[in-house]
Write a protein that holds these residues in place. Sequence first.
Motif, short mmCIF file in Angstrom:
data_model
loop_
_atom_site.label_atom_id
_atom_site.label_comp_id
_atom_site.label_asym_id
_atom_site.label_seq_id
_atom_site.Cartn_x
_atom_site.Cartn_y
_atom_site.Cartn_z
N GLU A 7 0.83 -1.20 0.00
CA GLU A 7 0.00 0.00 0.00
C GLU A 7 0.86 1.26 0.00
O GLU A 7 1.93 1.29 0.63
CB GLU A 7 -0.91 0.03 1.23
N ILE A 8 0.41 2.27 -0.71
CA ILE A 8 1.05 3.59 -0.63
C ILE A 8 0.54 4.24 0.64
O ILE A 8 -0.60 4.72 0.71
CB ILE A 8 0.74 4.44 -1.87
N VAL A 9 1.36 4.23 1.68
CA VAL A 9 0.91 4.68 3.00
C VAL A 9 1.18 6.16 3.24
O VAL A 9 0.66 6.73 4.20
CB VAL A 9 1.56 3.84 4.12
N PHE A 10 2.00 6.76 2.36
CA PHE A 10 2.32 8.18 2.55
C PHE A 10 2.75 8.79 1.23
O PHE A 10 3.53 8.19 0.49
CB PHE A 10 3.47 8.33 3.57
N LYS A 11 2.23 9.94 0.90
CA LYS A 11 2.72 10.74 -0.22
C LYS A 11 2.38 12.20 0.05
O LYS A 11 1.25 12.53 0.41
CB LYS A 11 2.14 10.26 -1.55
N LYS A 12 3.39 13.04 -0.10
CA LYS A 12 3.17 14.43 0.26
C LYS A 12 4.21 15.33 -0.41
O LYS A 12 5.37 14.94 -0.56
CB LYS A 12 3.25 14.61 1.77
N GLY A 13 3.78 16.51 -0.79
CA GLY A 13 4.68 17.52 -1.30
C GLY A 13 4.94 18.57 -0.24
O GLY A 13 4.08 18.86 0.59
N TYR A 14 6.15 19.13 -0.26
CA TYR A 14 6.54 20.15 0.71
C TYR A 14 7.14 21.34 -0.02
O TYR A 14 7.81 21.18 -1.04
CB TYR A 14 7.59 19.60 1.68
N GLY A 15 6.94 22.51 0.51
CA GLY A 15 7.63 23.69 0.00
C GLY A 15 7.11 24.18 -1.34
O GLY A 15 5.93 24.00 -1.67
N VAL A 16 8.03 24.76 -2.13
CA VAL A 16 7.64 25.44 -3.36
C VAL A 16 8.44 24.93 -4.56
O VAL A 16 9.54 24.41 -4.41
CB VAL A 16 7.83 26.97 -3.23
N THR A 17 7.85 25.09 -5.73
CA THR A 17 8.52 24.68 -6.96
C THR A 17 9.58 25.69 -7.38
O THR A 17 10.52 25.35 -8.09
CB THR A 17 7.52 24.53 -8.11
#
Length: 320
Positions: A17-27
């Motif tokens: 299972e994909i238990v975590f996915k997250k983006g942080y900050g800025v491009t």
Amino acid sequence: DRWNPPGLAVTIVKNGEIVFKKGYGVTNIKTKNIVDENTLFGCMSTTKAFVAAGLAMLVDDGKLKWEDKVIDYLPEFQLKDPYLTREINIKDLLTHRTGIGNTDYLWSVMNVSSDSVLFKMREVEKSYSLRSSFIYQNIFYLAAGKVIEKVSDKDWGEFLKERIYLPLEMNNTHATLGSIQHIKNKADAHYEIDGKIEIIEQSSADAIGPAGSMWSSIDDIGKWIQFLLNDGIKNGDTLISQNNFKEIFKPQQIIPASQFYPTQQVTKPNWMTYGLGWFQHDYNGKMVQFHTGSLAGMVAIAGMITEDNVGVYVMGNLDL
């Protein structure tokens, strides 16, 4: 806090299972656009694992064998040493053991075509005997991509899209930087200059595409790690046979201590090897499969401990 990147994206896969996915900050530190799960980052050398998987599928199709000589598919493949020209096989292209040292100057410094990069390899002196050692070599992954094109009669990127991206529902994954210029939600490259993080021009690896030109999002790349931890099976469909899936992750070449990856400073491995598109070493008694990728201002790393059925992929837009 330790790396201080403008933007970062992370996914973790555990027990299928994909238990975590997250983006942080800025491009981009100027536009301040937010990194989300669909933001594109460079995959760089983690592209190599996709190319190895693509070749494994062609082996499954009966269109080539791992031990086939490269020159049988690419007659134009010529090296300065005639023995190497004659004897290098498909598997050698993926394992950095061809006898040729690093030749990244052929694409990173010179603005020439992919075909010209391969042509220039015939002027490079041999550094060691075939299969006797290990020196990281991007250009032969370019040759591997050319083999895919010759055998499949498709562009290497189109082949990966047809056989990997789409079956895994990786609809936001692209083979080259040139193909994503119209997409706005992508990270920009940054570098620390005189103690200050600055935006820099995005480097391109399109000239050696199969070695490191892919772009993807953390949402997509989690599906790739999930697929790998599921032994090459997606929704009950076996995309890579078990024999060839095991071949990808089997240690193929011992890496001398002098060539150990910089992560050894943290992991302190007793041994290090290379599979087909994957570095390998021990960590706390378990085997780690991993690969990093980097271009100026952009980094990526994939890591898996299959024994624990866990994998992580991290993308960032600061060259550390």
